[in-house]
Design an enzyme around this catalytic site. Structure first.
Site, short mmCIF file in Angstrom:
data_model
loop_
_atom_site.label_atom_id
_atom_site.label_comp_id
_atom_site.label_asym_id
_atom_site.label_seq_id
_atom_site.Cartn_x
_atom_site.Cartn_y
_atom_site.Cartn_z
N ASP A 19 37.60 -3.73 -36.44
CA ASP A 19 36.70 -4.23 -37.46
C ASP A 19 36.73 -5.74 -37.38
OD1 ASP A 19 35.67 -5.09 -40.18
OD2 ASP A 19 35.56 -2.92 -40.43
N ASP A 65 30.09 1.95 -38.14
CA ASP A 65 30.04 2.08 -39.59
C ASP A 65 29.51 0.72 -40.05
OD1 ASP A 65 30.37 2.66 -42.24
OD2 ASP A 65 32.55 2.74 -42.19
N CYS A 118 25.48 3.23 -45.34
CA CYS A 118 25.45 3.86 -46.66
C CYS A 118 24.35 3.16 -47.46
CB CYS A 118 26.81 3.81 -47.35
SG CYS A 118 27.48 2.15 -47.55
#
Length: 192
Positions: A19, A65, A118
Site C-alpha cells: 500500500d 483496492d 467502494c
C-alpha cells in the site's frame, strides 16, 4: 482482501501485499500470522524506490483496492458524506489513474487487473475503466458475465441484482443490500 486471496490460493503461489500508505499495512502482519498465511510477502514502501520493480510484467493478477471517495459506504456511515472535503473526488481520480497505470506495468501478458472501489460514482468506476483502456489498448475488459461466476458463488442471484455495464459490476445498497461496490476485471493481451 489479502486474507481472502490467501485463502483462495490455499498456500500455493506468491502473494504480495503493499500500500502506498504504510500505515494501512500495519495490521496485516498479525492478521496473516493468525490466519497461518505463509505465502504472502508484505512490502512496505521505503523512500523513492519502487517496492514492486522486481515483478514488472510478471503478475498473473493485480488486485487494486482503489483509493476512492467511499460513497458506497454512506448507507452505514451517513455522516461520511459531510466529512468529504471539496476537491476530494478530483484527488481520488488522480490517485486511481496512478494505481491503474502502475498495475498495467505489473501484469504479465495474459495477466489480469481486478479494479475495486467502494464508490457508486461513475467517474470512479466505469469512466475510470474507459479512460484506462483508452490509455492502455493492450488491456480489455473481461465481460462481466465471465467475472460473476468466478467472483461469486451464487452468480445467478448476483447477476439479477447487481448492475452490469460494459466496464464491470456495480453493487448498490438498494439493489444488493450491500455497501456500494464496483468491480472490473481487465485482461492484458497475450504475447504474440
Amino acid at each position: 482482501k489479502t486474507l481472502a486471496l490467501a485463502a483462495m490460493m490455499q498456500g500455493k503461489g506468491r502473494l504480495i501485499a503493499t500500500d502506498h500508505d504504510k500505515r494501512q499495512l500495519a495490521p496485516i502482519y498479525e492478521r496473516l500470522s493468525r490466519a497461518g498465511v505463509h505465502n504472502c510477502d508484505v512490502r512496505t514502501p521505503k523512500g523513492p524506490n519502487d517496492t514492486l520493480a522486481d515483478i514488472h510484467a510478471s503478475a498473473d493478477l493485480v488486485l487494486i483496492d482503489a483509493p476512492c471517495t467511499g460513497t458506497g459506504t454512506w448507507r452505514r456511515n451517513p455522516d461520511a458524506k459531510w466529512r468529504m472535503r471539496p476537491g476530494a473526488l478530483e484527488v481520488r481520480l488522480k490517485d486511481q489513474v496512478t494505481v491503474l497505470d502502475r498495475a498495467a506495468a505489473l501484469a504479465k501478458p495474459g495477466g489480469r487487473i481486478a479494479y475495486i472501489t467502494c464508490s457508486v460514482l461513475p467517474q470512479e468506476n466505469g469512466e475510470q475503466i474507459k479512460a484506462f483502456t483508452a490509455r492502455h489498448p493492450e488491456f480489455s475488459v473481461v465481460p462481466p458475465e465471465q467475472t460473476a461466476a468466478v467472483l461469486w458463488d451464487k452468480a445467478e442471484d448476483f447477476a439479477a441484482t447487481a448492475l452490469k455495464s460494459d466496464e464491470g459490476w456495480l453493487m448498490t445498497p438498494r439493489r444488493t443490500g450491500t455497501d456500494g461496490f464496483f468491480v472490473s476485471v481487465l485482461k492484458r493481451a497475450a504475447a504474440t
